[in-house]
Design a protein around this motif. Structure first.
Motif, PDB file in Angstrom:
ATOM      1  N   LEU A  71      76.929  51.192  28.401  1.00 28.59           N
ATOM      2  CA  LEU A  71      77.324  52.347  29.204  1.00 28.59           C
ATOM      3  C   LEU A  71      78.833  52.367  29.438  1.00 28.59           C
ATOM      4  O   LEU A  71      79.457  53.437  29.426  1.00 28.59           O
ATOM      5  N   GLU A  72      79.421  51.191  29.642  1.00 23.09           N
ATOM      6  CA  GLU A  72      80.873  51.126  29.786  1.00 23.09           C
ATOM      7  C   GLU A  72      81.565  51.589  28.504  1.00 23.09           C
ATOM      8  O   GLU A  72      82.585  52.299  28.544  1.00 23.09           O
ATOM      9  N   MET A  73      81.023  51.188  27.349  1.00 24.14           N
ATOM     10  CA  MET A  73      81.585  51.625  26.077  1.00 24.14           C
ATOM     11  C   MET A  73      81.492  53.140  25.937  1.00 24.14           C
ATOM     12  O   MET A  73      82.427  53.804  25.464  1.00 24.14           O
ATOM     13  N   LEU A  74      80.356  53.705  26.352  1.00 24.73           N
ATOM     14  CA  LEU A  74      80.181  55.153  26.249  1.00 24.73           C
ATOM     15  C   LEU A  74      81.174  55.892  27.146  1.00 24.73           C
ATOM     16  O   LEU A  74      81.717  56.931  26.758  1.00 24.73           O
ATOM     17  N   ARG A  75      81.391  55.344  28.323  1.00 25.35           N
ATOM     18  CA  ARG A  75      82.377  55.985  29.213  1.00 25.35           C
ATOM     19  C   ARG A  75      83.764  55.973  28.584  1.00 25.35           C
ATOM     20  O   ARG A  75      84.501  56.956  28.664  1.00 25.35           O
ATOM     21  N   ALA A  76      84.112  54.833  27.950  1.00 23.91           N
ATOM     22  CA  ALA A  76      85.428  54.735  27.314  1.00 23.91           C
ATOM     23  C   ALA A  76      85.535  55.700  26.143  1.00 23.91           C
ATOM     24  O   ALA A  76      86.572  56.351  25.944  1.00 23.91           O
ATOM     25  N   LEU A  77      84.461  55.820  25.350  1.00 26.77           N
ATOM     26  CA  LEU A  77      84.480  56.722  24.203  1.00 26.77           C
ATOM     27  C   LEU A  77      84.575  58.176  24.657  1.00 26.77           C
ATOM     28  O   LEU A  77      85.299  58.978  24.057  1.00 26.77           O
ATOM     29  N   ARG A 126      80.150  54.914  17.080  1.00 22.19           N
ATOM     30  CA  ARG A 126      79.945  53.933  18.147  1.00 22.19           C
ATOM     31  C   ARG A 126      79.110  54.517  19.281  1.00 22.19           C
ATOM     32  O   ARG A 126      78.324  53.818  19.927  1.00 22.19           O
ATOM     33  N   PHE A 127      79.281  55.825  19.535  1.00 20.67           N
ATOM     34  CA  PHE A 127      78.459  56.490  20.546  1.00 20.67           C
ATOM     35  C   PHE A 127      76.990  56.419  20.153  1.00 20.67           C
ATOM     36  O   PHE A 127      76.132  56.064  20.976  1.00 20.67           O
ATOM     37  N   ALA A 128      76.675  56.724  18.898  1.00 30.63           N
ATOM     38  CA  ALA A 128      75.291  56.697  18.423  1.00 30.63           C
ATOM     39  C   ALA A 128      74.728  55.280  18.475  1.00 30.63           C
ATOM     40  O   ALA A 128      73.567  55.074  18.852  1.00 30.63           O
ATOM     41  N   ALA A 129      75.551  54.282  18.101  1.00 25.67           N
ATOM     42  CA  ALA A 129      75.086  52.893  18.115  1.00 25.67           C
ATOM     43  C   ALA A 129      74.778  52.436  19.540  1.00 25.67           C
ATOM     44  O   ALA A 129      73.793  51.723  19.782  1.00 25.67           O
ATOM     45  N   SER A 130      75.624  52.846  20.478  1.00 27.32           N
ATOM     46  CA  SER A 130      75.391  52.472  21.869  1.00 27.32           C
ATOM     47  C   SER A 130      74.128  53.123  22.415  1.00 27.32           C
ATOM     48  O   SER A 130      73.344  52.498  23.148  1.00 27.32           O
ATOM     49  N   THR A 150      71.498  53.979  20.693  1.00 24.79           N
ATOM     50  CA  THR A 150      70.362  53.267  20.088  1.00 24.79           C
ATOM     51  C   THR A 150      70.108  51.946  20.791  1.00 24.79           C
ATOM     52  O   THR A 150      68.964  51.585  21.071  1.00 24.79           O
ATOM     53  N   ALA A 151      71.187  51.205  21.081  1.00 23.20           N
ATOM     54  CA  ALA A 151      71.044  49.920  21.768  1.00 23.20           C
ATOM     55  C   ALA A 151      70.440  50.090  23.152  1.00 23.20           C
ATOM     56  O   ALA A 151      69.581  49.303  23.583  1.00 23.20           O
ATOM     57  N   ILE A 152      70.886  51.113  23.871  1.00 24.11           N
ATOM     58  CA  ILE A 152      70.340  51.364  25.203  1.00 24.11           C
ATOM     59  C   ILE A 152      68.850  51.700  25.118  1.00 24.11           C
ATOM     60  O   ILE A 152      68.037  51.186  25.897  1.00 24.11           O
ATOM     61  N   GLU A 153      68.483  52.559  24.168  1.00 19.86           N
ATOM     62  CA  GLU A 153      67.069  52.916  24.019  1.00 19.86           C
ATOM     63  C   GLU A 153      66.217  51.694  23.712  1.00 19.86           C
ATOM     64  O   GLU A 153      65.115  51.540  24.261  1.00 19.86           O
ATOM     65  N   GLU A 154      66.705  50.794  22.853  1.00 19.68           N
ATOM     66  CA  GLU A 154      65.954  49.585  22.514  1.00 19.68           C
ATOM     67  C   GLU A 154      65.772  48.687  23.727  1.00 19.68           C
ATOM     68  O   GLU A 154      64.691  48.121  23.946  1.00 19.68           O
TER      69      GLU A 154
END
Length: 209
Positions: free
Chosen positions: A39-45, A54-58, A60-64
Motif C-alpha cells: 500500500l505504501e508503494m501504491l501511494r508513492a506510485l 508496479r501498480f498491477a504487481a502490488s 496482485t500481491a495484496i489480493e494474494e
C-alpha cells in the motif's frame, strides 16, 4: 454421558487454543506486513503518476495476501467452532489439511518436521465434524508436546478395507487424549487406539457409502 463428552471436548478445545493461537496469529503478521508495504508503494506510485506495471504487481500481491488471511482465519474458526449439528458427510482429507494448517506455525517455530500425506481425491466419512476436529487437534497438541524440538511427526490418511485410516506417528500418547478420540470415533462406529509400539495413534472410521 453426553455431558461428560461435551465437557471433555470443551477442555480439549481450550487447550488447543492456548497451545496454537499465539504462533498461529503471529503468522498473520506476514501477510499484514506485505499488504502495508504494498500500500505504501501504491501511494508513492500514485503521487508520482508513473509505474503502471508496479501498480498491477502490488495489487496482485495484496489480493494474494488477503486470500491468505481469509484462508488462515477460516481454518482457525473451523477448528475452534463449537460442536453443533449432527453427523454429515465430510472429506477427511480436507479436514486434516485444515488441521495441519493450524499446527504448522508452531511446528515451524519448534523446527519440527511435520509431514502430511492424504489422497488427492476426497475420503468421505459421515461424522460430527466439530467433535472429530477437536479430538484430532487434541491428539496433535499432545504429540507436539511429547516431541523434542527438531523432531518429526507424520500424519497419514489411507483407505483400508472399507475404512478411512488416519495414523499420527512420531510421539507417545497419553490415555486422556486417546480416550477422547476413541469416544468421538466410537460414536461414528470407528475407533482410535495406540499402536503396539506406543509411538502412533491410529484412528479408523467407516467410509461413507
Amino acid at each position: 454421558m453426553m455431558a461428560d463428552l461435551d465437557d471433555a471436548l470443551l477442555a480439549a478445545r481450550m487447550r488447543s487454543l492456548a497451545t496454537f493461537a499465539p504462533d498461529y496469529f503471529h503468522d498473520l503478521s506476514g501477510p499484514l506486513n506485505t499488504i502495508a508495504l504494498r500500500l505504501e508503494m501504491l501511494r508513492a506510485l500514485a503521487a508520482g503518476g508513473t509505474g503502471d506495471e508496479r501498480f498491477a504487481a502490488s495489487m496482485t500481491a495484496i489480493e494474494e495476501q488477503v486470500r491468505r488471511l481469509d484462508r488462515m482465519l477460516r481454518n482457525w474458526l473451523a477448528q475452534t467452532a463449537p460442536a453443533t449439528g449432527g453427523d454429515a458427510a465430510c472429506d477427511l482429507g480436507a479436514l486434516l489439511r485444515d488441521l495441519a494448517a493450524v499446527v504448522a506455525p508452531r511446528a515451524r517455530k519448534r523446527q519440527l518436521a511435520f509431514s502430511l500425506a492424504v489422497p488427492d481425491d476426497p475420503v468421505r466419512v459421515v461424522v460430527a465434524t466439530a467433535p472429530l476436529a477437536t479430538a484430532l487437534l487434541d491428539l496433535l497438541r499432545h504429540a507436539m508436546s511429547d516431541v523434542d524440538d527438531g523432531g518429526a511427526l507424520a500424519l497419514v490418511l489411507e483407505r483400508q478395507d472399507g475404512n478411512a485410516c488416519c495414523r499420527l506417528s512420531g510421539a507417545a500418547f497419553d490415555a486422556a487424549a486417546l480416550a477422547l478420540a476413541a469416544r468421538v470415533a466410537g460414536a461414528q462406529r470407528g475407533r482410535c487406539v495406540a499402536d503396539a509400539g506406543g509411538q502412533a495413534a491410529i484412528l479408523t472410521l467407516p467410509l461413507a457409502p
